[in-house]
Design an enzyme around this catalytic site. Structure first.
Site, mmCIF file in Angstrom:
data_model
loop_
_atom_site.group_PDB
_atom_site.id
_atom_site.type_symbol
_atom_site.label_atom_id
_atom_site.label_comp_id
_atom_site.label_asym_id
_atom_site.label_seq_id
_atom_site.Cartn_x
_atom_site.Cartn_y
_atom_site.Cartn_z
ATOM 1 N N HIS A 23 16.917 -7.173 52.980
ATOM 2 C CA HIS A 23 17.130 -7.524 51.568
ATOM 3 C C HIS A 23 18.610 -7.576 51.181
ATOM 4 C CE1 HIS A 23 12.840 -6.554 50.830
ATOM 5 N NE2 HIS A 23 13.053 -5.499 51.581
HETATM 6 O O1 RIB Z 1 13.426 -3.376 47.593
HETATM 7 C C1 RIB Z 1 14.430 -3.448 48.580
HETATM 8 C C2 RIB Z 1 15.627 -2.653 48.183
HETATM 9 O O2 RIB Z 1 15.291 -1.286 48.046
HETATM 10 C C3 RIB Z 1 16.749 -2.686 49.223
HETATM 11 O O3 RIB Z 1 17.980 -2.552 48.583
HETATM 12 C C4 RIB Z 1 16.483 -1.483 50.056
HETATM 13 O O4 RIB Z 1 17.670 -0.985 50.689
HETATM 14 C C5 RIB Z 1 16.021 -0.521 49.014
HETATM 15 O O5 RIB Z 1 17.181 0.021 48.391
#
Ligand code: RIB
Ligand code: CA
Length: 310
Positions: free
Chosen positions: A239
């Site tokens: 992500h």
């Molecule tokens: O939903 C994904 C996010 O939540 C990313 O930033 C992961 O590292 C967690 O922080």
């Protein structure tokens, strides 16, 4: 081309680690500082992880500042089932020998914002530090050109039925940030899940002998298993890498300029980014560019290329 100076605020977990790595190798932007916030794991671990990841990849000189240990108003929720108890999937990195910064993140970010033209923030964890920055320094909106956020979701949800982890962990902070008047570029799971590293990519990375490839192979096991159990396929979403790579590869992403508010009082919907992507025009402001599409093949090619050469 003059590099855009930016700050990376992170709850270093496994995908954050590769956002930090990607941030070190951008052409169009320069990471001038980083900070830690509680999220994937507790702050003591996210702070240590960010320091150690930067040192591991040869850049202990990039300062990491400590941040919030709790969300603004609700108890901390963590995601150790994805990131492991230590936040790096159980991988133990050597401790950084960089000086341990003690200035709070929100003060360090404010100073950096005042010292750089065209300053931006990339926030890839809960938005607690950024909200405190805005509360403590209302003029910050005059010094920050844009905030690129990994967080939120226009349709659906992964942490809740209608919410994404970073926003759900601190919805009050997120609403402060979205309504701050600073333009937001939102990389929600609408787009980050479409850029997942799939089974064949994971296998290709596991065959790499590079330092970054090895680290990915070693720290992503738990996340891959958690994803497989949840979504029924072997894949893992990196992500936090997306907003960072958007500096060098903006053409990979496509979104909608629209209004976004964060639900803070809902029973089922707390943490929902209520996103007006169909221009119902119920909001006075279009405060965010909400990314909805990504050229997955190109993203994966760039990401694997980075892992292979570092
Ligand atoms: O939903 C994904 C996010 O939540 C990313 O930033 C992961 O590292 C967690 O922080
Ligand atoms: Ca994160």
């Amino acid at each position: 081309m003059t590099q855009i100076p930016f700050w990376l605020d992170t709850d270093t977990g496994v995908d954050d680690a590769f956002a930090l790595l990607a941030a070190l190798y951008l052409k169009n932007a320069e990471m001038v500082g980083a900070s830690a916030v509680a999220g994937n794991v507790t702050h003591d671990k996210t702070f240590r992880n960010a320091r150690n990841v930067l040192a591991y990849f040869g850049h202990p000189e990039i300062p990491v500042y400590p941040g919030a240990e709790q969300p603004l108003e609700i108890p901390l929720q963590t995601a150790a089932y994805i990131h492991g108890n230590n936040g790096l999937g159980g991988v133990i990195l050597p401790d950084s020998d960089a000086p341990v910064e003690t200035k709070p993140a929100w003060e360090a970010i404010y100073e950096a914002a005042c010292a750089h033209e065209n300053f931006e923030i990339v926030a890839v964890g809960p938005l607690t530090n950024i909200a405190i920055l805005i509360q403590n320094h209302p003029d910050i909106k005059d010094h920050v050109k844009q905030i690129r956020i990994m967080g939120g979701v226009a349709q659906g949800g992964t942490w809740s039925v209608c919410g994404e982890f970073n926003i759900c962990v601190d919805p009050h902070a997120a609403e402060i940030v979205f309504q701050s008047g600073i333009p937001i570029m939102m990389f929600g799971i609408d787009v980050t899940m479409k850029a997942s590293v799939e089974k064949e990519d994971i296998e290709a990375i596991e065959a790499m002998t590079s330092k970054a490839g090895r680290l990915f192979a070693d720290c992503m096991d738990l996340a891959t298993i958690a994803n497989s159990e949840r979504f029924g396929r072997t894949a893992v979403a990196v992500h936090d890498v997306l907003p960072v790579l958007s500096y060098d590869y903006p053409e990979l992403f496509n979104g909608v300029h629209c209004g976004v508010h964060v639900e803070t009082a809902g029973v089922i919907t707390s943490g929902m980014t209520v996103t007006d992507i169909w221009s119902a025009k119920k909001y006075p402001e279009k405060n965010a560019e909400v990314m909805l599409e990504v050229d997955r093949e190109a993203f994966i090619r760039v990401f694997k290329g980075l892992l292979a050469r570092i």
